[in-house]
Design a protein around this motif. Structure first.
Motif, short mmCIF file in Angstrom:
data_model
loop_
_atom_site.label_atom_id
_atom_site.label_comp_id
_atom_site.label_asym_id
_atom_site.label_seq_id
_atom_site.Cartn_x
_atom_site.Cartn_y
_atom_site.Cartn_z
N GLN A 19 0.82 -1.21 0.00
CA GLN A 19 0.00 0.00 0.00
C GLN A 19 0.85 1.26 0.00
OE1 GLN A 19 -2.44 -0.63 3.45
NE2 GLN A 19 -3.98 -1.80 2.34
N ARG A 20 2.00 1.21 0.70
CA ARG A 20 2.87 2.38 0.74
C ARG A 20 3.52 2.65 -0.62
NH1 ARG A 20 4.38 0.40 5.93
NH2 ARG A 20 6.23 -0.57 5.04
N GLU A 21 3.71 1.59 -1.41
CA GLU A 21 4.36 1.78 -2.70
C GLU A 21 3.52 2.63 -3.63
OE1 GLU A 21 5.31 -1.98 -4.29
OE2 GLU A 21 6.90 -2.43 -2.85
N SER A 22 2.20 2.54 -3.53
CA SER A 22 1.34 3.29 -4.44
C SER A 22 1.06 4.71 -3.96
CB SER A 22 0.00 2.54 -4.63
OG SER A 22 -0.67 2.42 -3.38
N ARG A 23 1.46 5.05 -2.74
CA ARG A 23 1.21 6.36 -2.18
C ARG A 23 2.52 7.14 -2.06
NH1 ARG A 23 -2.98 7.86 1.01
NH2 ARG A 23 -1.56 8.76 2.53
N GLY A 24 2.34 8.45 -1.96
CA GLY A 24 3.51 9.27 -1.68
C GLY A 24 3.93 9.13 -0.23
N ARG A 25 5.14 9.55 0.07
CA ARG A 25 5.67 9.46 1.43
C ARG A 25 5.49 10.79 2.14
NH1 ARG A 25 8.86 5.33 2.82
NH2 ARG A 25 10.06 6.64 4.25
N LEU A 26 5.10 10.71 3.42
CA LEU A 26 4.86 11.90 4.22
C LEU A 26 5.94 12.03 5.29
CD1 LEU A 26 3.13 14.31 5.18
CD2 LEU A 26 1.78 12.68 6.54
N LYS A 27 6.60 13.19 5.30
CA LYS A 27 7.59 13.49 6.33
C LYS A 27 7.09 14.71 7.09
CE LYS A 27 12.47 14.54 7.22
NZ LYS A 27 13.83 14.67 6.65
N ILE A 28 7.00 14.57 8.42
CA ILE A 28 6.48 15.65 9.27
C ILE A 28 7.62 16.16 10.16
CG2 ILE A 28 4.89 16.22 11.14
CD1 ILE A 28 2.92 14.27 10.00
N ASP A 55 12.84 17.02 -8.27
CA ASP A 55 11.84 18.01 -8.68
C ASP A 55 11.00 18.36 -7.47
OD1 ASP A 55 10.12 19.64 -10.01
OD2 ASP A 55 8.98 18.04 -10.99
N LEU A 56 11.12 19.60 -7.00
CA LEU A 56 10.53 19.98 -5.71
C LEU A 56 9.88 21.35 -5.86
CD1 LEU A 56 12.11 19.52 -2.25
CD2 LEU A 56 11.45 21.81 -2.95
N GLN A 105 7.99 15.73 -7.60
CA GLN A 105 8.36 14.59 -6.76
C GLN A 105 8.06 14.87 -5.29
OE1 GLN A 105 12.38 14.30 -8.98
NE2 GLN A 105 12.05 12.25 -8.14
N ILE A 106 8.32 16.10 -4.86
CA ILE A 106 8.10 16.49 -3.46
C ILE A 106 7.41 17.85 -3.46
CG2 ILE A 106 9.16 17.04 -1.24
CD1 ILE A 106 11.49 15.25 -1.96
N VAL A 107 6.45 18.02 -2.55
CA VAL A 107 5.80 19.31 -2.37
C VAL A 107 5.90 19.69 -0.90
CG1 VAL A 107 3.55 18.22 -2.07
CG2 VAL A 107 3.67 20.62 -2.70
N LEU A 108 6.17 20.95 -0.64
CA LEU A 108 6.29 21.46 0.73
C LEU A 108 4.96 22.09 1.14
CD1 LEU A 108 9.76 23.26 0.44
CD2 LEU A 108 9.28 20.84 0.92
N VAL A 109 4.40 21.61 2.25
CA VAL A 109 3.13 22.11 2.75
C VAL A 109 3.30 22.47 4.22
CG1 VAL A 109 0.68 21.63 3.10
CG2 VAL A 109 1.87 20.63 1.14
N ASP A 110 3.31 23.75 4.50
CA ASP A 110 3.52 24.22 5.86
C ASP A 110 2.20 24.17 6.64
OD1 ASP A 110 5.03 25.10 7.93
OD2 ASP A 110 5.37 27.13 7.16
N GLU A 111 2.30 24.07 7.98
CA GLU A 111 1.16 24.13 8.89
C GLU A 111 0.07 23.12 8.50
OE1 GLU A 111 -0.25 28.08 9.44
OE2 GLU A 111 1.68 28.85 10.16
N LEU A 112 0.35 21.89 8.84
CA LEU A 112 -0.52 20.78 8.44
C LEU A 112 -1.90 20.86 9.06
CD1 LEU A 112 -0.57 18.12 6.83
CD2 LEU A 112 0.30 16.95 8.87
N ALA A 113 -2.05 21.46 10.24
CA ALA A 113 -3.34 21.51 10.93
C ALA A 113 -4.18 22.71 10.54
CB ALA A 113 -3.12 21.53 12.45
N LEU A 133 -0.89 12.84 -1.39
CA LEU A 133 -0.22 11.56 -1.18
C LEU A 133 -0.87 10.46 -2.01
CD1 LEU A 133 0.24 11.71 2.70
CD2 LEU A 133 2.02 11.98 0.99
N GLY A 134 -2.20 10.49 -2.10
CA GLY A 134 -2.89 9.49 -2.90
C GLY A 134 -2.52 9.55 -4.37
N ALA A 135 -2.08 10.74 -4.83
CA ALA A 135 -1.64 10.89 -6.22
C ALA A 135 -0.19 10.44 -6.42
CB ALA A 135 -1.79 12.34 -6.66
N GLY A 136 0.46 9.92 -5.37
CA GLY A 136 1.82 9.42 -5.48
C GLY A 136 2.90 10.47 -5.33
N ILE A 137 2.56 11.63 -4.74
CA ILE A 137 3.52 12.73 -4.57
C ILE A 137 3.97 12.77 -3.11
CG2 ILE A 137 3.86 15.21 -4.78
CD1 ILE A 137 1.56 15.22 -6.82
N ASP A 138 5.28 12.87 -2.88
CA ASP A 138 5.81 12.98 -1.53
C ASP A 138 5.52 14.37 -0.96
OD1 ASP A 138 6.71 10.46 -1.93
OD2 ASP A 138 8.81 11.00 -2.22
#
Length: 905
Positions: A19-28, A55-56, A105-113, A133-138
């Motif tokens: 399941q993780r292979e088809s999703r993007g990875r989330l780093k907090i 590509d970021l 490949q990676i997108v930066l998203v500040d203030e998750l809440a 993440l569901g679209a496969g983007i970290d």
């Protein structure tokens, strides 16, 4: 040697990895408080990945004017924000669609809440991240520990500040990587004074409230603890994925019991924290009793909100049924192997009889550990939607009804007093108490009991017309009457509540039964869709529609009342529900501005459509019970729609298979039965042309005979194809006339003479066979095909016999050969188009059309044809039954009608 079982990863670990292979990875990047440097650390990590050629892009970055943070944005692409207007002001929000279209490949998203502006696709930014993440983007994102939902009340208790922006703990636990950004409290306060966190005025207020050393220390401890727990969970996951042997202790399970009398939301948060500390599973249950329908909408909303909070925090919910709450909870705890039961201290009640649920759980818990959570949260959040208004009779009507019943009982008492003793009068008052309890409930029944007590004393006991009692016997009568009245009122009110609950349960069951019956009886997809939307709209007293996928996306397939279009917001909610398989629209956490609530229709094969519902004007969203019913109806509707789709798929596959079989058979027949006579004709004609002068008369005659025989064979093949085409189109209609069977069979035998040179054909027709009302030309073709088949498969020198006789209703005709016979399993198949029995002789192979044409012609005459073994099991007998016709007038009318050319009057 090593044990193979120890080296094989567990199925759960393999499934999680897949399941993780088809999703993007989330780093907090997790911090204890604002200003510790989460955004700065995230940008530093992004710069390192940028230098590696990744590509970021930055989706949204909140620098808060910090120069050192802004400096880290160099060389990082920042997507333009999306402008959203709300209450006359413009707000900048992350452009989710632009990110999905850009697909970095990676997108930066500040203030998750962060909470999005109303009108956005999702309520919360973490939901936007889930879609990314569901679209496969970290995703790299930042979060403060106080924004976790399970810590909401603890943070308020420590700091005195209630955090409004929270997210489910499951978001943090699902992160693939967590980097703790830690800063000592004194250094953070120093940064605050230097203006590196807030502007000066805001910084002064923050130091005096939230940013005190004690608060920051507590928050830092919570952040470190959660980070440590996450590291431990990752270690366990790693052991499972790599099948590393180790101790696997039995997991604890916490059972939380909530109802309308406790602070359910606080119980859920406490249970979540306890479960996380112990690594235990947890489940929240509530028990529906016979009196649950009497709860106020506010109480029902408290329980429903707690159940929704449980699901957001990653817990399990269960709705139990039973009148004895304690017994029901304990039985469920034993079924689920729970180790601890968490209950809340119920709000005190002025009138309470017997022990409370908490007290009974302590007394009857046995081996279970029972924990009581105290305190109440008076700051209840305002509901997102208007609660459903339930019309109930005012209390004064029930009280007036109680007084009226008491008055009637007094009148009946005076009538009884004329013939029976005083004690018998109490029956009238008890009957009044029972009637009031059954119709109005417990409180009016208690009022009836008290008024009846005083009325009985005033009107019927000595001395009458006073409340004084002089006779000891009358005192006991009054006391026991009051006790009996109270008991009867309590029992009758409970019986009334049980009856109402039973009716409600029966109504739901009947609803599901009627729906199942309707969709089962529906044959086509349109019928199923109409049954679904009509039943759902009737159930919720609102509107419903079903959207199905097509070439242009989702489109409305059925609606009740009829609906053919949706507004943009509702259409977006429907598309999201379809794409993600989750609730969307009004009353949900996704696109709540929609006018409709959409439920995905899912089966084991995947989503099949979307069900949309819109409540009536007195309710914005379905109640919890209606929601459960809707989910059940949606599941049944999905199965019904899938059934019709499967039927269509099966029919399409059957037609395709049949078409392919016919195509193969036709090509085989063409390659053999058409090509073979053509080759023979071409060879004979070429010999005559090239060697005519060298041939004698006999050789020349043999070649011309070959040309004639093969041409006739080719003609028969083409004629069979034409006849089969006419039969399939219904264009081959018999032109009935009176005919002699001897003439028909004789003509067929004459046509077969050249083909049957090596066989003897014997005809034996009983003289009693009458004239037949048939088409002579078509029947001649039938006997020609049968004789041709018999001579083709029977050995040379054998006899083919045709005999016929009269029976009471039919004329029976048989064509019998002495060939190898037909296998029993093929006795019916030989009448199918292009079916041939493999006899191992290529010369005797046919087109497989002759017997199919025979059956079509015989059935067109109202007869039957079948194949059976011949005499003593040798050869094959083709048996024909033709009906006898004696109605000359009817025959003339039929001949006249069939003789009219097509296109006549």
């Amino acid at each position: 040697m090593t044990d193979d079982r120890e080296e094989r990863p567990s199925p759960d670990a393999l499934l999680a990895a897949a399941q993780r292979e088809s999703r993007g990875r989330l780093k907090i990047f997790l911090g204890a408080a604002p200003g510790v440097g989460k955004t700065y650390a995230m940008l530093q990590a992004a710069q390192e990945r940028k230098r590696d050629g990744v590509d970021l892009v930055a989706g949204v970055i909140e620098t808060h004017g910090r120069r050192e943070t802004e400096a880290q944005l160099v060389n990082i692409d920042l997507l333009p924000p999306r402008l959203m207007e709300y209450r006359g002001k413009d707000f900048r929000e992350m452009d989710l669609d632009a990110i999905l279209a850009r697909r970095p490949q990676i997108v930066l998203v500040d203030e998750l809440a962060h909470t999005n502006v109303p009108g956005s696709r999702h309520l919360k930014r973490w939901q936007d991240v889930e879609e990314i993440l569901g679209a496969g983007i970290d995703v790299y994102s930042t979060l403060n520990i106080q924004h976790l939902e399970s810590l909401n009340d603890i943070v308020e208790q420590i700091s005195g500040v209630k955090v409004r922006e929270t997210l489910p703990d499951s978001v943090l636990s699902s992160a693939d990587e967590i980097e703790l950004i830690d800063l000592p409290p004194q250094e953070l306060i120093k940064r605050l004074h230097e203006g590196k966190v807030y502007v000066p005025e805001q910084a002064k207020r923050a130091v005096g409230s939230f940013f005190s050393p004690g608060n920051l220390t507590a928050l830092r401890e919570m952040a470190l603890r959660h980070a440590a727990e996450r590291v431990d969970a990752q270690m366990v996951d790693y052991m499972r994925e790599h099948a590393i042997p180790g101790p696997w202790p039995t997991r604890e399970r916490i059972l939380v019991c909530i109802d309308e009398r406790v602070d359910a939301a606080k119980l859920v948060r406490v249970a979540k924290r306890a479960a996380d500390r112990r690594g235990a599973a947890w489940v929240v249950v509530t028990v529906e009793t016979s009196s649950s329908h009497t709860q106020t909408e506010a109480d029902k909303d408290r329980v429903a909100e707690a159940l929704r909070l449980t699901q957001q925090l990653g817990g399990e919910t269960a709705l139990l049924q039973g009148d004895d709450v304690v017994a029901t909870v304990l039985n469920y705890a034993r079924e689920r192997n729970a180790t601890q039961i968490v209950v809340g201290r119920a709000r005190s009640r002025r009138w309470r009889m017997g022990k409370s649920v908490t007290e009974r759980l302590f007394a009857e818990s046995g081996d279970f550990n029972v924990f009581v959570v105290g305190g109440e949260d008076d700051d209840k959040p305002a509901p997102l939607v208007r609660p459903r208004k339930v019309k109930a009779p005012p209390d004064w009507l029930n009280l007036a009804f109680a007084l009226v019943c008491t008055g009637i009982a007094i009148g009946v008492g005076f009538l009884i007093d004329m013939w029976l003793p005083v004690a018998s009068i109490s029956v009238a008052f008890l009957l009044a108490v029972m009637v009031v309890a059954m119709r109005a409930g417990l409180r009016p029944a208690i009022l009836t009991s008290v008024t009846s007590f005083f009325a009985f004393n005033f009107f019927f006991t000595e001395p009458r017309w006073t409340f004084a009692v002089t006779d000891t016997q009358n005192v006991l009568t009054l006391v026991f009457f009051l006790i009996a009245a109270v008991i009867v009122s309590n029992m009758a009110s409970r019986l009334r509540a049980q009856i109402l609950a039973t009716r409600e349960s029966a109504r739901r069951t009947t609803n599901l039964y009627d729906f199942g019956r309707k969709v089962t009886a529906a044959a086509t997809q349109d019928d199923v869709l109409w049954a679904v939307v009509h039943h759902v709209a009737t159930t919720i007293h609102g509107k419903s529609l079903v959207l199905l996928p097509g070439d242009a996306g989702l489109s409305i397939a059925a609606g009740y009342p009829p609906e053919d279009q949706l507004d943009d917001r509702s259409a977006a909610a429907a598309d999201w529900a379809w794409a993600h398989g989750k609730l969307a629209g009004r009353g949900s956490a996704t696109l709540p501005a929609s006018l409709w609530l959409f439920l995905p229709l899912k089966t084991g094969r995947g989503p099949v459509g979307v069900l949309g519902v819109q409540m009536s004007e007195d309710a914005d969203i379905p109640s919890p019970s209606q929601m459960r019913l809707l989910e059940t109806l949606a599941d049944q509707a999905a199965v019904a729609i899938e059934r019709t789709t499967l039927v269509a798929d099966i029919e399409t596959a059957r037609v395709a298979t049949e078409r392919e079989r016919l195509r193969s058979a036709l090509l085989s027949s063409l390659s053999h039965d058409l090509r073979t006579p053509l080759v023979s004709i071409m060879g004979a004609a070429s010999s005559l042309q090239n060697y005519d002068e060298m041939m004698d008369h006999a050789s020349r005659h043999e070649l011309t005979q070959t040309i004639q025989d093969e041409a006739e064979r080719l003609n028969r093949f083409v004629q069979n194809l034409l006849d089969m085409t006419k039969l399939g189109a219904g264009a081959l209609k018999p032109r009935a006339d009176w005919a002699d069977l001897n003439d028909i069979v004789g003509a067929a035998v004459a046509r077969t003479r050249r083909l049957a040179r090596a066989h003897t054909i014997k005809v034996d027709i009983d003289p009693g066979v009458p004239l037949l009302c048939v088409d002579p030309v078509l029947m001649e073709q039938v006997f020609f095909n049968l004789l041709d088949n018999a001579c083709k498969y029977a050995p040379p020198g054998t006899t083919v016999k045709v005999w016929a006789q009269r029976t009471p209703d039919y004329v029976t005709i048989e064509v019998v050969d002495q060939g190898p016979g037909i296998p029993p399993e093929a006795s019916e198949k030989i009448f199918d188009m292009f079916y041939r029995v493999d006899q191992g002789d290529a010369k005797s192979a046919g087109t497989g059309l002759g017997l199919a044409i025979c059956r079509g012609i015989i059935e067109a005459h109202g007869g039957t044809i079948k194949a059976e073994p011949g005499l003593h099991g040798a050869g094959t007998a083709i048996i024909i039954h033709l009906p006898q016709r004696d109605d000359m007038d009817g025959l003339a009318a039929r001949i006249s009608a069939e003789a009219e050319p097509e296109g006549g009057k």
